[in-house]
Design an enzyme around this catalytic site. Sequence first.
Site, PDB file in Angstrom:
ATOM      1  N   ARG A 160      -8.468  -0.647   5.177  1.00  0.00           N
ATOM      2  CA  ARG A 160      -7.671   0.404   4.527  1.00  0.00           C
ATOM      3  C   ARG A 160      -6.357  -0.167   3.999  1.00  0.00           C
ATOM      4  NH1 ARG A 160      -6.982   5.879   7.641  1.00  0.00           N
ATOM      5  NH2 ARG A 160      -5.679   6.040   5.806  1.00  0.00           N
ATOM      6  N   ARG A 208       0.857  14.309  13.613  1.00  0.00           N
ATOM      7  CA  ARG A 208       1.242  14.074  12.217  1.00  0.00           C
ATOM      8  C   ARG A 208       1.115  15.331  11.356  1.00  0.00           C
ATOM      9  NH1 ARG A 208      -1.041   8.419  10.109  1.00  0.00           N
ATOM     10  NH2 ARG A 208       0.730   8.626   8.708  1.00  0.00           N
ATOM     11  N   LYS A 219       0.853  -1.205   0.000  1.00  0.00           N
ATOM     12  CA  LYS A 219       0.000   0.000   0.000  1.00  0.00           C
ATOM     13  C   LYS A 219       0.880   1.244   0.000  1.00  0.00           C
ATOM     14  CE  LYS A 219      -1.676   1.440   4.112  1.00  0.00           C
ATOM     15  NZ  LYS A 219      -1.386   2.847   4.438  1.00  0.00           N
ATOM     16  N   ASN A 220       1.917   1.253   0.841  1.00  0.00           N
ATOM     17  CA  ASN A 220       2.719   2.466   1.002  1.00  0.00           C
ATOM     18  C   ASN A 220       3.741   2.690  -0.110  1.00  0.00           C
ATOM     19  OD1 ASN A 220       1.207   2.967   3.230  1.00  0.00           O
ATOM     20  ND2 ASN A 220       2.766   2.384   4.725  1.00  0.00           N
ATOM     21  N   ARG A 264      -4.609  10.600   4.960  1.00  0.00           N
ATOM     22  CA  ARG A 264      -3.634  11.684   5.015  1.00  0.00           C
ATOM     23  C   ARG A 264      -2.592  11.583   3.900  1.00  0.00           C
ATOM     24  NH1 ARG A 264      -2.891  13.017   9.471  1.00  0.00           N
ATOM     25  NH2 ARG A 264      -0.859  13.934   9.182  1.00  0.00           N
ATOM     26  N   CYS A 313      -4.992  12.734  13.798  1.00  0.00           N
ATOM     27  CA  CYS A 313      -4.999  11.307  13.487  1.00  0.00           C
ATOM     28  C   CYS A 313      -4.919  10.581  14.832  1.00  0.00           C
ATOM     29  CB  CYS A 313      -3.791  10.974  12.601  1.00  0.00           C
ATOM     30  SG  CYS A 313      -3.503   9.205  12.442  1.00  0.00           S
ATOM     31  N   ASP A 322       5.006   0.389  12.140  1.00  0.00           N
ATOM     32  CA  ASP A 322       3.754  -0.221  11.658  1.00  0.00           C
ATOM     33  C   ASP A 322       3.636  -1.677  12.067  1.00  0.00           C
ATOM     34  OD1 ASP A 322       3.718   1.568   8.472  1.00  0.00           O
ATOM     35  OD2 ASP A 322       3.247   2.151  10.518  1.00  0.00           O
ATOM     36  N   VAL A 378       8.468   6.796  16.920  1.00  0.00           N
ATOM     37  CA  VAL A 378       8.073   7.534  15.713  1.00  0.00           C
ATOM     38  C   VAL A 378       6.818   8.366  15.935  1.00  0.00           C
ATOM     39  CG1 VAL A 378       7.387   7.308  13.286  1.00  0.00           C
ATOM     40  CG2 VAL A 378       9.187   5.832  14.226  1.00  0.00           C
TER      41      VAL A 378
HETATM   42  C1  EPZ Z   1       4.341   6.864   6.477  1.00  0.00           C
HETATM   43  O1  EPZ Z   1       3.518   7.861   7.038  1.00  0.00           O
HETATM   44  C2  EPZ Z   1       3.457   5.638   6.337  1.00  0.00           C
HETATM   45  N1  EPZ Z   1       2.347   5.951   5.421  1.00  0.00           N
HETATM   46  C3  EPZ Z   1       2.930   5.239   7.721  1.00  0.00           C
HETATM   47  O2  EPZ Z   1       2.171   4.050   7.548  1.00  0.00           O
HETATM   48  C4  EPZ Z   1       4.122   4.937   8.616  1.00  0.00           C
HETATM   49  O3  EPZ Z   1       3.653   4.626   9.914  1.00  0.00           O
HETATM   50  C5  EPZ Z   1       5.040   6.172   8.682  1.00  0.00           C
HETATM   51  O4  EPZ Z   1       5.433   6.544   7.341  1.00  0.00           O
HETATM   52  C6  EPZ Z   1       6.304   5.915   9.490  1.00  0.00           C
HETATM   53  O5  EPZ Z   1       7.002   4.826   8.948  1.00  0.00           O
HETATM   54  C7  EPZ Z   1       2.583   5.980   4.089  1.00  0.00           C
HETATM   55  O6  EPZ Z   1       3.694   5.752   3.616  1.00  0.00           O
HETATM   56  C8  EPZ Z   1       1.404   6.290   3.207  1.00  0.00           C
HETATM   57  P1  EPZ Z   1       6.171  10.268   8.608  1.00  0.00           P
HETATM   58  P2  EPZ Z   1       4.023   9.387   7.076  1.00  0.00           P
HETATM   59  O7  EPZ Z   1       5.989  11.540   7.880  1.00  0.00           O
HETATM   60  O8  EPZ Z   1       4.911   9.656   5.930  1.00  0.00           O
HETATM   61  C9  EPZ Z   1       6.593  13.555  11.976  1.00  0.00           C
HETATM   62  C10 EPZ Z   1       0.351   2.665   7.843  1.00  0.00           C
HETATM   63  O9  EPZ Z   1       0.022   2.047   8.852  1.00  0.00           O
HETATM   64  N2  EPZ Z   1       6.417  14.559  10.900  1.00  0.00           N
HETATM   65  O10 EPZ Z   1       7.347   9.385   8.282  1.00  0.00           O
HETATM   66  O11 EPZ Z   1       2.827  10.242   7.282  1.00  0.00           O
HETATM   67  C11 EPZ Z   1       5.320  12.735  12.207  1.00  0.00           C
HETATM   68  O12 EPZ Z   1       4.448  13.420  13.096  1.00  0.00           O
HETATM   69  C12 EPZ Z   1       0.781   4.102   7.922  1.00  0.00           C
HETATM   70  O13 EPZ Z   1       0.407   2.162   6.670  1.00  0.00           O
HETATM   71  C13 EPZ Z   1       6.525  15.914  11.210  1.00  0.00           C
HETATM   72  O14 EPZ Z   1       6.740  16.295  12.367  1.00  0.00           O
HETATM   73  O15 EPZ Z   1       4.879   9.379   8.418  1.00  0.00           O
HETATM   74  C14 EPZ Z   1       5.861  11.466  12.797  1.00  0.00           C
HETATM   75  O16 EPZ Z   1       6.045  11.654  14.187  1.00  0.00           O
HETATM   76  C15 EPZ Z   1       0.525   4.660   9.295  1.00  0.00           C
HETATM   77  N3  EPZ Z   1       6.368  16.834  10.213  1.00  0.00           N
HETATM   78  C16 EPZ Z   1       7.235  11.297  12.125  1.00  0.00           C
HETATM   79  O17 EPZ Z   1       7.549  12.577  11.550  1.00  0.00           O
HETATM   80  C17 EPZ Z   1       6.132  16.465   8.916  1.00  0.00           C
HETATM   81  O18 EPZ Z   1       6.013  17.354   8.045  1.00  0.00           O
HETATM   82  C18 EPZ Z   1       7.236  10.284  11.012  1.00  0.00           C
HETATM   83  O19 EPZ Z   1       6.130  10.577  10.167  1.00  0.00           O
HETATM   84  C19 EPZ Z   1       6.024  15.087   8.621  1.00  0.00           C
HETATM   85  C20 EPZ Z   1       6.184  14.156   9.621  1.00  0.00           C
END
Ligand code: EPZ
Length: 417
Positions: free
Chosen positions: A397, A122, A22-23, A93, A117, A305, A327
Amino acid sequence: MDRIRIRGGKGLQGEVTIGGAKNAALPLLAATLLTREPCRLENLPDVQDVQTFCHLLGRFGVRIEQAEGRVAAVEAADLTGQQASYDLVRTMRASVLVLGPLLARSGRAVVSLPGGCAIGARPINLHLEGLRALGVSVSLRQGYVYATANGLRGADIFLDPMTVTGTENLMMAASLARGKTRIHNAAREPEVVQLADVLNSMGARVSGAGTDAIEVEGKKELGPFQERIIPDRIEAATYLVAGAITGGDVTLRGVCPAHLSAVTERLRAAGTKVSEGEDFLRVQGKRPICPMELRTAPYPGFPTDVQAQMMALMVLAEGTSVITETVFENRFLHAAELRRMGADISIQGNVAVVRGVSKLCGAEVMATDLRASACLVLAGLAAREETTINRVYHLDRGYERMEKKLSALGAEIERLR
Ligand code: EPZ
């Protein structure tokens, strides 16, 4: 709303085929916006988030034909000046992934802020700051991002913390920017690497993907791509834990073992027997389950995850485990539901202390997010009696027909409409 009912206590046996990630599918669907030419995606997972993303692209005038066998032909020839509206973005998102490509291709994007969320705030501040560095003017009004650009130019971008979709968004924007972009502290996930491969096949010059320093040499125009989505390492990890927690013997087909080394290492530490080949993994659950220290981290560390799934396994360990979630700030929502099944878990901030118990009892429980739902299914498979899981739309999802795959492995599981 659908529910899932499980009568647990049986060891799973047999083979399961893992679907496309998916990702990986979501950023690749977004990448089709970077070219007028028709693109082809294969091994697409049949999950709700992919359908939602296709619906979102449709709003921008993108033509999508989903052939059977999980193939999609996607053509973003003439984009309408639509927006990614709140009704869609709040359900997924990852919709923010259209920001970079739309700005690179048409110089304009209106995308709803994702909002809160269950697992954490996030924010998308790093996406927006990176786009500003590339020459985008961004303003926020009534919960929407209004972004315009008169051509993008390469820049040096530093991402802290590491962000997966932030890295992906900025790689796509940079691929049509004038000059070179360096992304420091970039995410190293396999899904980021596949996106880089696709951008290179479209004519961009991306190097360093898979490391924390990615360079993108932008081009004026990009051509089409044809790509087979990589296997879903999180779906695979979930079925590995299903075999482990039920004391079963399960073989996963169509996986990439190298993407799961942090997970297989922790499963072996739990006493599970894991054997691997070119494109398969075999898991044999053993008792006792050994307790452990588990700490999530960005790839190649242990994936956040899979934290909820491993917590379900540790609930039945012989001893006390400590799980640290680094994370997301609120990703222990599954603990309260596991407690209702007899688990002994105490949470302090981002640390969960799990004292192993000898058995879990079936109960009626509530899914709160995608991976928490998977955790509750796993607990239900290991619990005696019956478990009913509500709000399984969370599960749909990111998992393709999970109850069908599990019943093919011998689980007593059914979906109640
Ligand atoms: C991706 O989400 C995945 N989704 C998530 O999978 C996964 O849990 C996550 O990466 C971490 O591995 C997809 O790829 C579609 P991040 P993403 O931006 O990109 C902070 C699932 O279960 N952050 O890597 O949204 C954020 O708050 C989903 O399939 C900021 O502060 O996650 C978090 O604490 C859930 N500012 C950390 O970084 C930003 O602008 C990592 O988030 C962006 C992120």
